[in-house]
Design a protein around this motif. Structure first.
Motif: not given
Ligand code: ADP
Ligand code: ADP
Length: 226
Positions: A86-97, A144-149
């Motif tokens: 689940x990508x939501x487990x990996x993304x927690x900052x304000x921006x993709x960068x 998902x792609x951002x999580x991979x990045x």
């Protein structure tokens, strides 16, 4: 020489579920391995042991020559890049960068190197145009792609992906497969996407009921005589 060694790994969840019942295998440098099996077979549980998100009830896991235990986690997690289901487990900052820069910044890399790694990782997964967006605004496939990045920016020796093509449209899926094909280090992938497994993984480990039911060349496992 092998880069991952799992020996007699058992995992019992607090509610008593025996998710893994004595798993053993070794993975060599540069191998590309699929872990397949029905829902509930133990695939996700197994992956979570590879960088210490779960601790064995019995048995042990080694990455390189390092046992995966509490004290070695920082080192292990630099070596093993884990992309969660689940990508939501990996993304927690304000921006993709910020999300993709988080790991490299934590390594204490200089800003120019962080910038270079973020740009490179986002380009490789085809989402460079999303760098200033908040992750929660993205579609499932974009997330998902951002999580991979976020994992690629750490330059891991071992890439572990749990169902990486879930939610991707055919174009994004094909792009991801190309990226994974180009990733020359060790890969461990769980998937129900048999075409991807056949295409990317020379070896397949089949789990059934928390045990290894088969382990061998993918073509033999799936009985493909083409
Ligand atoms: P898979 O990834 O192959 O679908 P999982 O590793 O998710 O399998 O699950 C293996 C077994 O462990 C299943 O029976 C599942 O219900 C159980 N399980 C998974 N997570 C938990 C948990 N947090 N607590 C209790 N049981 C769990
Ligand atoms: P080492 O020389 O380090 O002892 P081996 O070549 O004996 O390593 O392989 C270690 C383990 O990995 C063996 O159990 C073997 O079954 C498994 N293995 C390695 N490559 C493959 C493969 N392509 N298909 C199936 N199993 C493999």
């Amino acid at each position: 020489h092998h880069i991952v060694e799992v020996r007699d790994l058992c995992h019992c969840y607090p509610d008593g579920t025996e998710a893994l019942r004595g798993i053993s295998f070794r993975i060599h440098h540069g191998e590309s391995v699929a872990v397949v099996g029905a829902n509930g077979a133990g695939k996700s549980t197994l992956l979570l042991h590879l960088n210490g998100y779960l601790a064995p009830t019995r048995g042990d896991v080694r990455v390189g020559d390092t046992p995966v235990v509490r004290t070695t986690l920082p080192e292990v997690r630099r070596t093993v890049g884990m992309v969660f289901q689940d990508p939501d487990d990996q993304l927690f900052m304000p921006t993709v960068f910020d999300d993709v820069a988080f790991g490299p910044l934590n390594l204490g890399l200089p800003p120019a190197e962080v910038e270079r790694r973020v740009t490179d990782a986002l380009e490789r997964v085809g989402v460079a145009h999303l760098r200033d967006k908040p992750p929660y605004r993205l579609s499932g496939g974009e997330k998902r792609r951002v999580a991979i990045a976020t994992v690629l920016s750490m330059s891991p020796d071992i890439l572990v992906l749990d169902e990486p093509t879930t939610g991707l449209d055919p174009y994004a899926r094909r792009q991801l497969m190309g990226l994974l094909r180009d990733f020359s280090h060790t890969k461990i992938i769980t998937s129900h996407d048999l075409d991807m497994v056949m295409d990317l993984c020379e070896r397949t480990i089949v789990l059934r009921g928390g045990k290894v039911a088969a382990d061998g060349p993918t073509r033999e496992i799936f009985g493909n005589d083409e």
